[in-house]
Design a protein around this motif. Structure first.
Motif, PDB file in Angstrom:
ATOM      1  N   PRO A   1      58.841 113.719   9.608  1.00 29.06           N
ATOM      2  CA  PRO A   1      58.833 115.184   9.474  1.00 29.06           C
ATOM      3  C   PRO A   1      60.169 115.810   9.132  1.00 29.06           C
ATOM      4  CG  PRO A   1      58.636 114.528  11.779  1.00 29.06           C
ATOM      5  CD  PRO A   1      58.474 113.287  10.969  1.00 29.06           C
ATOM      6  N   TYR A   2      61.259 115.118   9.358  1.00 30.67           N
ATOM      7  CA  TYR A   2      62.574 115.715   9.119  1.00 30.67           C
ATOM      8  C   TYR A   2      63.230 115.216   7.843  1.00 30.67           C
ATOM      9  CZ  TYR A   2      63.391 111.454  11.876  1.00 30.67           C
ATOM     10  OH  TYR A   2      63.355 110.174  12.365  1.00 30.67           O
ATOM     11  N   ILE A   3      62.484 114.478   7.015  1.00 28.98           N
ATOM     12  CA  ILE A   3      63.036 113.986   5.755  1.00 28.98           C
ATOM     13  C   ILE A   3      62.148 114.395   4.590  1.00 28.98           C
ATOM     14  CG2 ILE A   3      63.394 111.885   4.373  1.00 28.98           C
ATOM     15  CD1 ILE A   3      64.672 110.584   6.713  1.00 28.98           C
ATOM     16  N   ASP A   4      62.762 115.005   3.584  1.00 28.48           N
ATOM     17  CA  ASP A   4      62.097 115.303   2.325  1.00 28.48           C
ATOM     18  C   ASP A   4      62.605 114.276   1.315  1.00 28.48           C
ATOM     19  OD1 ASP A   4      61.066 116.220  -0.024  1.00 28.48           O
ATOM     20  OD2 ASP A   4      61.952 118.218   0.087  1.00 28.48           O
ATOM     21  N   ALA A   5      61.794 113.257   1.068  1.00 29.25           N
ATOM     22  CA  ALA A   5      62.239 112.145   0.212  1.00 29.25           C
ATOM     23  C   ALA A   5      62.630 112.615  -1.180  1.00 29.25           C
ATOM     24  CB  ALA A   5      61.145 111.088   0.130  1.00 29.25           C
TER      25      ALA A   5
END
Length: 366
Positions: free
Chosen positions: A128-132
């Motif tokens: 949830p805390y990473i936007d690839a």
């Protein structure tokens, strides 16, 4: 520098290891002359267990929701030299976009949960805390783990520049002091309940307690279920505030570290409790994991346990043997793993000369 941090929490140590790490880092950064602002979302479970209310010399922003603080956060980020978002930040994706949109500050992502992050990626789960899609736009990625995890950030997520920033201890808070009768024990363990270390905790803590009924064992931590396999000589502290950590450790003849499954598998990820206990002058015993010998010398500064019998054998060592080991470990930690040392490493990484928007060739060349 003005350093603006958007993190999980610094105000409450309940059920997480982020808070005490940030307290030591921020205090050290402020003492070094930097301007520090820390943003965290106000959540009931932290508010009920809040044990830190003011960032002395800096600014702590506890906000009810992102919309209410967006403008102020944007202003701080635009005026910063470093803008950082961390793993498990409540509004991490929105914060990440805000940080990446500004052009002045060094744009940093700090993953304090590296093994969990990479294990979820390996399992194809949403993090949830990473936007690839935008992760590669950060100028610097800091990882709580070293070793092969650094390559995963580059190869899987497109990180441009990656460096480890390990755990640490604040020697002002964690130091030798008199034992307290209510915490006195032969073996202690401090840690939040986690399914992925429960089996090892049973092997290295519960089973030794059952095998040594005349010895006293003390467990402190949040979120332990009713069905936990307690023994008559295991005593429990549900929440141990940071102010009590030193007294807790110093009341133990030995203290145990058990590593979460993903952390042990990834390696090079020392728990903060190792550094805290060592700074208190308490003998350490830990499960085995890759890279452990980079932080402590087995048999000289720490006991490595593979089984229940190893823990029982450690409990049978003389006080002289244990105290000598503890003294060596304390010396190592004060020299290499204090919060001030880690803050200096962080600043050095921020100040390294490089062109933040044009570093792909540097990574490729190592």
């Amino acid at each position: 520098m003005k350093i603006v941090i958007f993190g999980m929490t610094i105000s409450s140590s309940w059920g997480n290891g982020h808070a005490t790490l940030w307290r030591g880092l921020c205090k050290s950064l402020i003492r070094m002359g930097h301007d520090v602002v820390f943003y965290e979302a106000d959540r009931p479970y932290y508010a009920e267990m809040r044990d830190f209310a003011e960032l002395e010399g800096g600014r702590l922003e506890i906000y009810p929701d992102w919309d209410s603080v967006r403008a102020r956060a944007a202003s701080d980020a635009a005026d910063a030299d470093v803008a950082m978002v961390t793993s498990y930040c409540e509004d991490s994706l929105e914060v990440g976009r805000l940080i990446l949109e500004q052009s002045r500050a060094l744009r940093v992502f700090y993953d304090l949960d590296t093994p969990v992050t990479l294990a979820r990626l390996d399992a194809g789960e949403h993090v949830p805390y990473i936007d690839a899609a935008s992760f590669g736009a950060f100028d610097l990625v800091l990882s709580y783990s070293g070793g092969r995890s650094l390559g995963v950030y580059r190869d899987r997520l497109g990180a441009r520049r990656v460096a480890p920033l390990y755990g640490h201890v604040d020697p002002d808070l964690h130091r030798p002091q008199p034992a307290a009768a209510h915490y006195r024990c032969d073996l202690s363990y401090l840690g939040t309940y986690s399914d992925d270390r429960q089996q090892r905790l049973v092997e290295l803590f519960v089973e030794p307690a059952r095998s040594c009924p005349d010895r006293r064992f003390l467990l402190a931590g949040a979120q332990y279920p009713q069905e936990f396999p307690w023994a008559p000589n295991i005593y429990f502290v549900r929440h141990l505030p940071p102010a009590e950590h030193s007294t807790f450790f110093c009341s133990s003849r030995l203290t145990l570290n058990v590593t979460r499954g993903p952390m042990a598998e990834m390696g090079w990820c020392p728990s903060g409790r190792l550094f805290k206990a060592a700074a208190c002058g308490v003998p350490l015993i830990s499960d085995a994991w890759h890279g452990l010998d980079e932080f402590f010398k087995p048999a000289e500064q720490i006991i490595v346990a593979e089984s229940t019998s190893d823990v029982i054998a450690a409990l049978d060592l003389s006080d002289h043997e244990l105290n000598a080991m503890a003294a060596h470990a304390r010396e190592r930690v004060l020299q290499n793993h204090s919060s001030r040392q880690r803050a200096a490493e962080m600043v050095a990484l921020f100040e390294q000369p490089f062109a933040p928007r044009q570093v792909h060739h540097l990574i490729a060349e190592g």
